[in-house]
Enzyme design. Structure first.
Site, short mmCIF file in Angstrom:
data_model
loop_
_atom_site.label_atom_id
_atom_site.label_comp_id
_atom_site.label_asym_id
_atom_site.label_seq_id
_atom_site.Cartn_x
_atom_site.Cartn_y
_atom_site.Cartn_z
N HIS A 199 10.09 15.06 10.16
CA HIS A 199 11.31 14.95 9.27
C HIS A 199 11.04 14.87 7.89
O HIS A 199 11.73 15.15 7.08
CB HIS A 199 12.27 13.86 9.68
N GLU A 235 0.78 -1.05 0.09
CA GLU A 235 0.01 0.08 0.18
C GLU A 235 0.81 1.26 -0.02
O GLU A 235 0.68 2.22 -0.68
CB GLU A 235 -0.86 -0.08 1.13
#
Length: 175
Positions: A103, A76
């Site tokens: 991040h 996925e």
């Protein structure tokens, strides 16, 4: 926030629970399928459609994220990452959920429905949605490099091996 979700048969029941949880949390949920259980369904189109919707919404200035899941979450995530502008992260802990946003400014997460309890996965998703991107220069720079590669096939001045000349074989027998 608008949350686009998609799954395969392995995550269908979880999808229904997640939709209710997110709606109760005040989010607008858009389900990209499937709508019924089929053990032989194919997740790529569902996940790509969710990722396309996230990319379109973000381009239009809509505050949006995506959640895709299946048995492991791996396929996925790969499917979602095929869409230009999508940064899908496989999440398996609170740290990976938070760091995906901090991040990487991930806009889609993928979770393995067979790898976690519903309660764990919901905690990861809630943390992902709540966490802002840090905006640190180094993270912005790196995301820019990924976008540059995605659109041009190169990262200027960074030594991307566009002609196949920089790789080296380690441990190859001497000629």
């Amino acid at each position: 926030m608008r949350i686009h979700i998609a799954t395969d048969h392995a995550g269908l029941e979880f999808s229904r629970t997640l939709q209710a949880h997110l709606t109760n949390g005040g989010h607008e949920v858009v389900d990209h399928g499937p709508v019924e259980y089929d053990a032989l369904d194919d997740y790529p189109a569902f996940c790509i459609n969710a990722a396309l919707a996230v990319a379109r919404d973000q381009a239009a200035g809509v505050k949006t994220l995506g959640v895709v899941f299946g048995g492991s979450g791996n396929g996925e995530q790969i499917a979602a990452n095929k869409v230009a502008g999508i940064r899908a992260a496989l999440v398996w802990s609170m740290d990976t959920a938070i760091l995906a946003r901090q991040h990487n400014d991930a806009n889609v997460i993928s979770i393995g429905a067979r790898q976690h309890t519903v309660e764990e996965a919901i905690r990861y998703i809630d943390a992902f949605i709540a966490e802002p991107f840090s905006g640190d220069e180094r993270h912005v720079r790196r995301i820019g490099q990924l976008a540059e590669y995605e659109t041009t096939g190169d990262i200027a001045g960074k030594g991307v091996d566009v002609d196949g000349s920089t790789g080296r074989v380690v441990g190859a027998p001497a000629e």
